[in-house]
Design a protein around this motif. Structure first.
Motif, PDB file in Angstrom:
ATOM      1  N   LEU A 232      -0.169 -10.844  -4.626  1.00 35.78           N
ATOM      2  CA  LEU A 232       0.722  -9.784  -5.104  1.00 35.78           C
ATOM      3  C   LEU A 232       0.205  -8.415  -4.665  1.00 35.78           C
ATOM      4  CD1 LEU A 232       3.156  -8.995  -7.114  1.00 35.78           C
ATOM      5  CD2 LEU A 232       1.266  -8.322  -8.605  1.00 35.78           C
ATOM      6  N   ARG A 233      -1.102  -8.194  -4.801  1.00 33.25           N
ATOM      7  CA  ARG A 233      -1.684  -6.902  -4.412  1.00 33.25           C
ATOM      8  C   ARG A 233      -1.499  -6.643  -2.919  1.00 33.25           C
ATOM      9  NH1 ARG A 233      -7.194  -7.800  -7.968  1.00 33.25           N
ATOM     10  NH2 ARG A 233      -6.312  -7.158  -9.990  1.00 33.25           N
ATOM     11  N   ASP A 234      -1.634  -7.714  -2.121  1.00 39.38           N
ATOM     12  CA  ASP A 234      -1.403  -7.563  -0.677  1.00 39.38           C
ATOM     13  C   ASP A 234       0.043  -7.179  -0.401  1.00 39.38           C
ATOM     14  OD1 ASP A 234      -4.020  -8.218  -0.108  1.00 39.38           O
ATOM     15  OD2 ASP A 234      -3.594 -10.329   0.333  1.00 39.38           O
ATOM     16  N   LEU A 235       0.965  -7.781  -1.129  1.00 37.66           N
ATOM     17  CA  LEU A 235       2.384  -7.469  -0.952  1.00 37.66           C
ATOM     18  C   LEU A 235       2.679  -6.021  -1.333  1.00 37.66           C
ATOM     19  CD1 LEU A 235       3.934 -10.742  -2.419  1.00 37.66           C
ATOM     20  CD2 LEU A 235       3.993 -10.036  -0.021  1.00 37.66           C
ATOM     21  N   VAL A 236       2.077  -5.554  -2.433  1.00 35.96           N
ATOM     22  CA  VAL A 236       2.293  -4.176  -2.874  1.00 35.96           C
ATOM     23  C   VAL A 236       1.730  -3.199  -1.856  1.00 35.96           C
ATOM     24  CG1 VAL A 236       1.684  -2.470  -4.628  1.00 35.96           C
ATOM     25  CG2 VAL A 236       2.420  -4.748  -5.324  1.00 35.96           C
ATOM     26  N   GLU A 237       0.551  -3.513  -1.325  1.00 35.77           N
ATOM     27  CA  GLU A 237      -0.034  -2.635  -0.300  1.00 35.77           C
ATOM     28  C   GLU A 237       0.852  -2.594   0.944  1.00 35.77           C
ATOM     29  OE1 GLU A 237      -4.188  -2.555   0.620  1.00 35.77           O
ATOM     30  OE2 GLU A 237      -4.701  -3.565  -1.248  1.00 35.77           O
ATOM     31  N   GLU A 238       1.399  -3.742   1.328  1.00 35.61           N
ATOM     32  CA  GLU A 238       2.302  -3.777   2.486  1.00 35.61           C
ATOM     33  C   GLU A 238       3.536  -2.916   2.234  1.00 35.61           C
ATOM     34  OE1 GLU A 238       5.014  -6.928   5.093  1.00 35.61           O
ATOM     35  OE2 GLU A 238       3.434  -7.688   3.782  1.00 35.61           O
ATOM     36  N   SER A 239       4.089  -3.006   1.025  1.00 32.96           N
ATOM     37  CA  SER A 239       5.265  -2.198   0.712  1.00 32.96           C
ATOM     38  C   SER A 239       4.918  -0.717   0.735  1.00 32.96           C
ATOM     39  CB  SER A 239       5.826  -2.580  -0.662  1.00 32.96           C
ATOM     40  OG  SER A 239       4.980  -2.149  -1.720  1.00 32.96           O
ATOM     41  N   GLY A 240       3.701  -0.381   0.266  1.00 32.44           N
ATOM     42  CA  GLY A 240       3.270   1.015   0.296  1.00 32.44           C
ATOM     43  C   GLY A 240       3.201   1.558   1.701  1.00 32.44           C
ATOM     44  N   ARG A 241       2.691   0.754   2.619  1.00 31.16           N
ATOM     45  CA  ARG A 241       2.611   1.191   4.023  1.00 31.16           C
ATOM     46  C   ARG A 241       4.003   1.358   4.620  1.00 31.16           C
ATOM     47  NH1 ARG A 241      -1.681  -2.530   3.939  1.00 31.16           N
ATOM     48  NH2 ARG A 241      -0.367  -4.182   4.785  1.00 31.16           N
ATOM     49  N   GLU A 242       4.894   0.410   4.294  1.00 32.37           N
ATOM     50  CA  GLU A 242       6.256   0.483   4.828  1.00 32.37           C
ATOM     51  C   GLU A 242       6.996   1.717   4.297  1.00 32.37           C
ATOM     52  OE1 GLU A 242       7.727  -1.403   7.018  1.00 32.37           O
ATOM     53  OE2 GLU A 242       6.357  -3.097   7.226  1.00 32.37           O
ATOM     54  N   LEU A 243       6.867   1.972   2.989  1.00 33.17           N
ATOM     55  CA  LEU A 243       7.532   3.133   2.410  1.00 33.17           C
ATOM     56  C   LEU A 243       6.942   4.430   2.930  1.00 33.17           C
ATOM     57  CD1 LEU A 243       8.253   2.439  -1.374  1.00 33.17           C
ATOM     58  CD2 LEU A 243       9.880   3.084   0.402  1.00 33.17           C
TER      59      LEU A 243
ATOM     60  N   ILE B 205      -3.490   6.548 -13.632  1.00 30.36           N
ATOM     61  CA  ILE B 205      -4.204   5.343 -13.225  1.00 30.36           C
ATOM     62  C   ILE B 205      -5.618   5.453 -13.780  1.00 30.36           C
ATOM     63  CG2 ILE B 205      -5.120   4.006 -11.294  1.00 30.36           C
ATOM     64  CD1 ILE B 205      -2.812   5.059  -9.601  1.00 30.36           C
ATOM     65  N   ALA B 206      -6.069   4.413 -14.481  1.00 29.38           N
ATOM     66  CA  ALA B 206      -7.411   4.426 -15.060  1.00 29.38           C
ATOM     67  C   ALA B 206      -8.434   3.904 -14.055  1.00 29.38           C
ATOM     68  CB  ALA B 206      -7.441   3.579 -16.327  1.00 29.38           C
ATOM     69  N   LYS B 207      -9.612   4.515 -14.039  1.00 27.91           N
ATOM     70  CA  LYS B 207     -10.728   4.012 -13.247  1.00 27.91           C
ATOM     71  C   LYS B 207     -11.458   2.935 -14.055  1.00 27.91           C
ATOM     72  CE  LYS B 207     -11.812   8.418 -10.917  1.00 27.91           C
ATOM     73  NZ  LYS B 207     -12.818   9.500 -10.821  1.00 27.91           N
ATOM     74  N   PRO B 208     -12.020   1.927 -13.375  1.00 29.28           N
ATOM     75  CA  PRO B 208     -11.937   1.674 -11.937  1.00 29.28           C
ATOM     76  C   PRO B 208     -10.536   1.175 -11.572  1.00 29.28           C
ATOM     77  CG  PRO B 208     -13.079  -0.127 -13.023  1.00 29.28           C
ATOM     78  CD  PRO B 208     -12.843   0.919 -14.077  1.00 29.28           C
TER      79      PRO B 208
ATOM     80  N   THR C  45      -2.862  -0.766  -6.780  1.00 30.62           N
ATOM     81  CA  THR C  45      -2.238   0.024  -7.830  1.00 30.62           C
ATOM     82  C   THR C  45      -1.978   1.442  -7.347  1.00 30.62           C
ATOM     83  OG1 THR C  45      -3.371  -1.272  -9.522  1.00 30.62           O
ATOM     84  CG2 THR C  45      -2.480   0.857 -10.199  1.00 30.62           C
ATOM     85  N   VAL C  46      -2.963   2.032  -6.683  1.00 28.97           N
ATOM     86  CA  VAL C  46      -2.792   3.387  -6.147  1.00 28.97           C
ATOM     87  C   VAL C  46      -1.675   3.403  -5.121  1.00 28.97           C
ATOM     88  CG1 VAL C  46      -3.902   5.298  -4.914  1.00 28.97           C
ATOM     89  CG2 VAL C  46      -5.209   3.953  -6.572  1.00 28.97           C
ATOM     90  N   SER C  47      -1.651   2.400  -4.249  1.00 29.61           N
ATOM     91  CA  SER C  47      -0.602   2.315  -3.237  1.00 29.61           C
ATOM     92  C   SER C  47       0.775   2.246  -3.875  1.00 29.61           C
ATOM     93  CB  SER C  47      -0.840   1.077  -2.361  1.00 29.61           C
ATOM     94  OG  SER C  47       0.224   0.875  -1.463  1.00 29.61           O
TER      95      SER C  47
ATOM     96  N   GLN D 201       5.702   4.897  -5.436  1.00 31.56           N
ATOM     97  CA  GLN D 201       6.669   5.063  -6.523  1.00 31.56           C
ATOM     98  C   GLN D 201       6.946   6.534  -6.779  1.00 31.56           C
ATOM     99  OE1 GLN D 201       5.138   3.862 -10.295  1.00 31.56           O
ATOM    100  NE2 GLN D 201       7.046   4.188 -11.399  1.00 31.56           N
ATOM    101  N   ALA D 202       5.878   7.324  -6.895  1.00 31.99           N
ATOM    102  CA  ALA D 202       6.039   8.745  -7.211  1.00 31.99           C
ATOM    103  C   ALA D 202       6.847   9.460  -6.141  1.00 31.99           C
ATOM    104  CB  ALA D 202       4.661   9.403  -7.358  1.00 31.99           C
TER     105      ALA D 202
END
Length: 267
Positions: free
Chosen positions: A122-133, A236-239, A244-246, A251-252
């Motif tokens: 799922l995290r890989d998919l979200v990162e991919e979407s972040g790059r595409e957007l 976003i909470a650390k760590p 999540t950042v992507s 989103q923002a």
């Protein structure tokens, strides 16, 4: 509560998700209708052991991935808004992952259940979407962070998504000075800074002269919740997980662009 009552309370959110996923309300509603028909035919189709919302979204996803509705047009057809066109450029599964996290506010665990994948996938998919957007809505980013290694991690992540880092500020005064010289399109800010100053105060000072989306990345989320904070802002909470950042960064920017278009139409 009956199955119909349990499903009904989630329908507005499912319609919202379906519209964003398919590109238009008419197309999205066709998939929602097909989902409801499946539930009416066999209520047991909603998996036992899962919350009604997650089971409903999982069933919807199965139908959306396997059936072309609206005169044979598949997912992504009938795109009627420029913002939805950006999403349509993202492959289906990363698009679903992004919307489940960013629009629907699901946890990583729940989004992974909906898509029938594990959390790392799922995290890989979200990162991919972040790059595409980011390729569609790339912007200039100001990072306010006093910890060197975290700043480097954020800088690398932001640049890998296609954005440009205007600078990294370690204190309130550095942040304000950078923003005056190079106006950012988005700000990533820690709250407690190296010299004891506040990233929250720095952001509030900047926003007196210009508007920009802000993401606070902090080990002290309670200071964001109790202080004078800009709205809307993201937390976003650390760590943190890079995915999540992507997701939150995309989103923002995505919804900020959407809001601007609506304002222009209304004026």
């Amino acid at each position: 509560m009956s199955t119909s009552q349990a499903v009904a309370q989630h329908l507005p959110y499912l319609r919202r998700y379906a519209r964003a996923l398919s590109g238009s309300q008419a197309s999205g509603d066709a998939y929602v209708a097909a989902t409801l028909e499946a539930v009416i035919e066999d209520p047991k189709v909603l998996e036992s052991g899962a919350s009604t919302r997650i089971a409903l979204y999982k069933l919807f996803t199965k139908i959306w991935n396997s059936v072309g509705l609206n005169g044979g047009k598949g997912p992504g057809g009938n795109i009627d808004q420029p913002v939805e066109r950006h999403l349509a450029q993202i492959p289906p599964k990363p698009r679903q992952a992004f919307l489940l996290i960013a629009l629907e506010g699901l946890s990583e665990d729940d989004a992974a259940k909906v898509l029938d994948v594990d959390v790392p996938t799922l995290r890989d998919l979200v990162e991919e979407s972040g790059r595409e957007l980011a390729a569609e809505i790339a912007t200039d980013v100001l990072i306010i962070e006093d910890e060197t290694f975290i700043a480097l991690d954020l800088e690398g992540l932001v640049e890998s998504l296609g954005h440009k880092v205007l600078g990294v500020a370690r204190t309130h005064s550095e942040a304000v000075a950078l923003a005056k010289n190079k106006r950012p399109g988005i700000i990533l800010a820690d709250i407690q800074l190296a010299d004891g100053s506040s990233g929250l105060d720095a952001v509030n000072e900047m926003l007196k002269t210009f508007e920009v989306p802000v993401i606070f990345i902090t080990a002290y989320p309670e200071r964001f919740l109790t202080g004078e904070r800009p709205e809307p802002a993201f937390l976003i909470a650390k760590p943190f997980q890079p995915a999540t950042v992507s997701a939150v960064l995309s989103q923002a920017l995505f919804f900020e662009r959407n809001a601007r278009r609506r304002e222009r139409k209304a004026s």
